[in-house]
Design a protein around this motif. Structure first.
Motif, PDB file in Angstrom:
ATOM      1  N   SER A 224       0.824  -1.210   0.000  1.00 49.46           N
ATOM      2  CA  SER A 224       0.000   0.000   0.000  1.00 49.46           C
ATOM      3  C   SER A 224       0.858   1.259   0.000  1.00 49.46           C
ATOM      4  O   SER A 224       0.362   2.347   0.288  1.00 49.46           O
ATOM      5  CB  SER A 224      -0.931   0.013   1.219  1.00 49.46           C
ATOM      6  N   ALA A 225       2.140   1.117  -0.293  1.00 46.60           N
ATOM      7  CA  ALA A 225       3.062   2.258  -0.270  1.00 46.60           C
ATOM      8  C   ALA A 225       3.135   2.923  -1.637  1.00 46.60           C
ATOM      9  O   ALA A 225       3.292   2.249  -2.655  1.00 46.60           O
ATOM     10  CB  ALA A 225       4.454   1.801   0.156  1.00 46.60           C
ATOM     11  N   ALA A 491       1.853  -2.847   4.013  1.00 44.12           N
ATOM     12  CA  ALA A 491       1.204  -3.844   3.160  1.00 44.12           C
ATOM     13  C   ALA A 491      -0.243  -3.486   2.873  1.00 44.12           C
ATOM     14  O   ALA A 491      -0.738  -3.721   1.771  1.00 44.12           O
ATOM     15  CB  ALA A 491       1.273  -5.213   3.819  1.00 44.12           C
ATOM     16  N   GLU A 492      -0.942  -2.895   3.882  1.00 45.62           N
ATOM     17  CA  GLU A 492      -2.390  -2.707   3.732  1.00 45.62           C
ATOM     18  C   GLU A 492      -2.949  -1.494   4.489  1.00 45.62           C
ATOM     19  O   GLU A 492      -4.145  -1.260   4.446  1.00 45.62           O
ATOM     20  CB  GLU A 492      -3.114  -3.983   4.205  1.00 45.62           C
ATOM     21  N   HIS A 493      -2.098  -0.709   5.147  1.00 48.75           N
ATOM     22  CA  HIS A 493      -2.569   0.441   5.925  1.00 48.75           C
ATOM     23  C   HIS A 493      -2.246   1.780   5.276  1.00 48.75           C
ATOM     24  O   HIS A 493      -2.664   2.814   5.768  1.00 48.75           O
ATOM     25  CB  HIS A 493      -1.981   0.415   7.342  1.00 48.75           C
ATOM     26  N   SER A 494      -1.452   1.778   4.234  1.00 44.40           N
ATOM     27  CA  SER A 494      -1.066   2.954   3.464  1.00 44.40           C
ATOM     28  C   SER A 494      -0.095   3.858   4.219  1.00 44.40           C
ATOM     29  O   SER A 494       0.318   3.556   5.337  1.00 44.40           O
ATOM     30  CB  SER A 494      -2.293   3.741   2.988  1.00 44.40           C
ATOM     31  N   ASP A 495       0.275   4.970   3.602  1.00 44.24           N
ATOM     32  CA  ASP A 495       1.403   5.777   4.077  1.00 44.24           C
ATOM     33  C   ASP A 495       1.029   6.837   5.109  1.00 44.24           C
ATOM     34  O   ASP A 495       1.635   6.939   6.163  1.00 44.24           O
ATOM     35  CB  ASP A 495       2.080   6.472   2.884  1.00 44.24           C
ATOM     36  N   TYR A 502       9.291   8.022   4.854  1.00 47.41           N
ATOM     37  CA  TYR A 502      10.212   6.890   4.744  1.00 47.41           C
ATOM     38  C   TYR A 502      10.068   6.123   3.430  1.00 47.41           C
ATOM     39  O   TYR A 502      10.640   5.043   3.267  1.00 47.41           O
ATOM     40  CB  TYR A 502       9.993   5.944   5.931  1.00 47.41           C
ATOM     41  N   LEU A 503       9.320   6.674   2.488  1.00 48.19           N
ATOM     42  CA  LEU A 503       9.160   6.007   1.202  1.00 48.19           C
ATOM     43  C   LEU A 503      10.482   5.868   0.455  1.00 48.19           C
ATOM     44  O   LEU A 503      10.633   4.993  -0.403  1.00 48.19           O
ATOM     45  CB  LEU A 503       8.145   6.761   0.334  1.00 48.19           C
TER      46      LEU A 503
END
Length: 548
Positions: A224-225, A491-495, A502-503
């Protein structure tokens, strides 16, 4: 001079509030971030949202801090629905399932998933990528974060089930977004209007940077990133699907006003096998062996979570009816015995099989059990639904148990959604625990072992003056470790606010620039949910970390 509240009230049918209690209520979600907005708006419908977007766009030059952030249930763990300007509460009025067909359903974004599920289950169908928070979250939040959960191993993430969206873009108009053939894409580009320019620019960006984008796609089962540029154009099917950018974008590219989901048939039966691992040495190969039997879900929690459940067992009892409580007490006897004899496993695996043939399901479970027993791995076929409920209760309630028994500390959700390829788990998990224990943290680790996705919930003292610095230090160390094993920081909670800075641990400068270009294509004036996905710094994150 009119206040912001009065100005906004003059352009919509819904309510606008700016009293202190309301602003405080909307200053937090389930993350470690706090941001007090200026006003909260409750739109009645899509027309209200369109009016809000047009008003903000028209007044942005005069007040450069104006922006809009959609919010639904507020269960987000990333700071995604927080903003210093205008919060749009989608949940109050924009609820309801509009239609459930033979394989699809159309629903408003503020609808609680639990209510949506009742409507679909009545027709023997369900939306399979629901998260663990399915009883308190909304479908709009599920789409915004590209959510997933215990069924993801079999069914995949939300982006695979979004068939069509209605979205208000930054020009204040509502558009239908759905997969297009190449010929339909050409016609869309030829419109030469705001919508057409979005399609034209996104197509050019993807075409000009195809190799870079393909290489950037995370090598994990879930992600999810960032923006999912690699999913928009399928060169094999010649389908261009802009929903793949909207899903997981957290309202940064447009505000979703209606969702059409694909649904799948409900399986009649399920059977669970529990596995007690005394060591993590062979977890990677073991997961792959288990996956070859095609389970519907493969969940896990660690020894600290089991100890937490035993220690605070009375809390688990408070969550059911008397009949259920007696059964739950009886079913917990093996865990109490493990605690007395010191035999807690390092990791518990919950392997569930779903199907329409009970005998076939039982045969699968028995075959897998025999295979594992040959490796001297302790297993147990769960007797029935009441007993399996015990294990799901531990898996789903670890977060709430920590939160209720923090002894002055609170659950800090900021590294709660990491994922690495399962083959790396034997090395990754001990190193992860080493980082956490170096800070003397109480924590639980649970998650989706089948795809290497773990939820880490440490207890921290938010009043400690060093708290914010520790959050940043731990974030950097954990995400560096995730990068070392080719994983994703979410994985599934987004940024949201907590992970956007930290991307760079996942993507190179070129790809980060492409993300910024995508944001600019959709939202040149930055009026849609700023400081998520692009443009957020570690300093901004630190400034807004909760201190009480």
């Amino acid at each position: 001079m009119s206040t912001l509240r009065e100005k906004l009230q003059s352009v919509i049918k819904g309510e606008v509030k700016d009293d202190k209690a309301t602003l405080v209520q909307y200053s937090r979600d389930a993350s470690v971030v706090e941001i007090v907005p200026k006003v909260v708006v409750y739109p009645k419908d899509s027309a209200d949202i369109q009016a809000l977007v047009k008003w903000v766009a028209a007044n942005k030059a005069e007040d450069t801090e104006l922006s809009l952030t959609p919010r639904s249930a507020g269960t987000d763990m990333s700071g995604g629905p927080l903003n210093e300007s205008i919060i749009i509460d989608i949940n109050k009025y924009m609820q309801g399932t509009l239609e459930v067909g033979e394989s699809q359903a159309t629903v408003l974004p503020g609808t609680f998933y639990r209510d949506f599920e009742k409507e679909t289950m009545a027709k023997g169908l369900f939306f399979p990528s629901y998260p663990a928070s399915k009883n308190i979250c909304t479908v709009g939040g599920i789409v915004a974060n590209n959510s997933a959960g215990e069924k993801t191993l079999t069914y995949g993430q939300t982006k695979q089930y979004v068939r069509k969206l209605k979205v208000v873009f930054a020009d204040g108009n509502e558009y239908t977004v759905q997969p297009l053939s190449y010929d339909e894409l050409v016609l869309k580009i030829a419109q030469h209007d705001f919508e057409g320019s979005i399609y034209a620019k996104v197509w050019k960006l993807i075409s000009d940077n195809a190799a870079e984008i393909t290489a950037a796609k995370p090598k994990t089962a879930k992600n999810s990133a960032g923006y999912f540029l690699w999913d928009v154009w399928n060169p094999e099917t010649k389908i261009f699907d802009l929903t793949k950018l909207i899903v997981g974008s957290q309202g940064t590219l447009g505000i979703v006003t209606e969702i059409t989901f694909d649904l799948v048939p409900v399986q009649k039966y399920s059977k669970m096998l529990t596995v007690f691992l005394p060591t993590l040495d062979h977890i990677g190969p073991l997961v792959n062996e288990i996956l070859s039997y095609k389970p519907a879900s493969l969940e896990s929690y660690d020894e600290d979570t089991i100890r937490l459940a035993i220690k605070y067992f009375p809390d688990l009892l408070h969550r059911g009816h008397l009949k259920d409580l007696i059964q739950l007490c009886w079913n917990f006897i093996p865990e109490f015995w493990m605690g007395l004899t010191g035999g807690f496993p390092k990791l518990m695996l919950l392997i569930q099989f779903d199907g329409n043939d009970q005998e076939e399901l039982l045969a699968k479970v028995r075959n897998l059990q025999k295979h594992l027993q040959l490796q001297h791995i302790r297993t147990r076929v769960v007797g029935g639904e009441s007993e399996s409920k015990k294990y799901w209760t531990i898996r789903r309630e670890s977060y709430n148990l920590l939160r209720a028994h923090g002894a002055g500390k609170k659950v800090a959700t900021f590294i709660e959604d990491v994922i690495v390829p399962p083959e790396h788990l034997p090395e990754f998990l001990p190193k992860l625990r080493e980082i956490l224990r170096s800070y003397n943290l109480t924590y639980s680790i649970a998650g989706h072992a089948g795809n290497g996705n773990f939820h880490i919930f440490p207890l921290m003292d938010f009043k400690d003056p060093e708290h914010a610095s520790r959050v940043l230090e731990i974030s950097q160390k954990v995400y560096n470790l995730v990068a070392e094993f080719h994983g994703s920081i979410t994985a599934e909670h987004s940024d949201g606010i907590v992970r956007t800075p930290y991307l760079a641990t996942m993507y190179n400068e070129k790809v980060l620039q492409l993300f910024a270009d995508v944001k600019r294509i959709f939202d040149e004036k930055t009026i849609l949910n700023p400081n998520k996905k692009v443009g957020t710094t570690v300093d901004y994150f630190k400034k807004h970390i909760i201190t009480s």
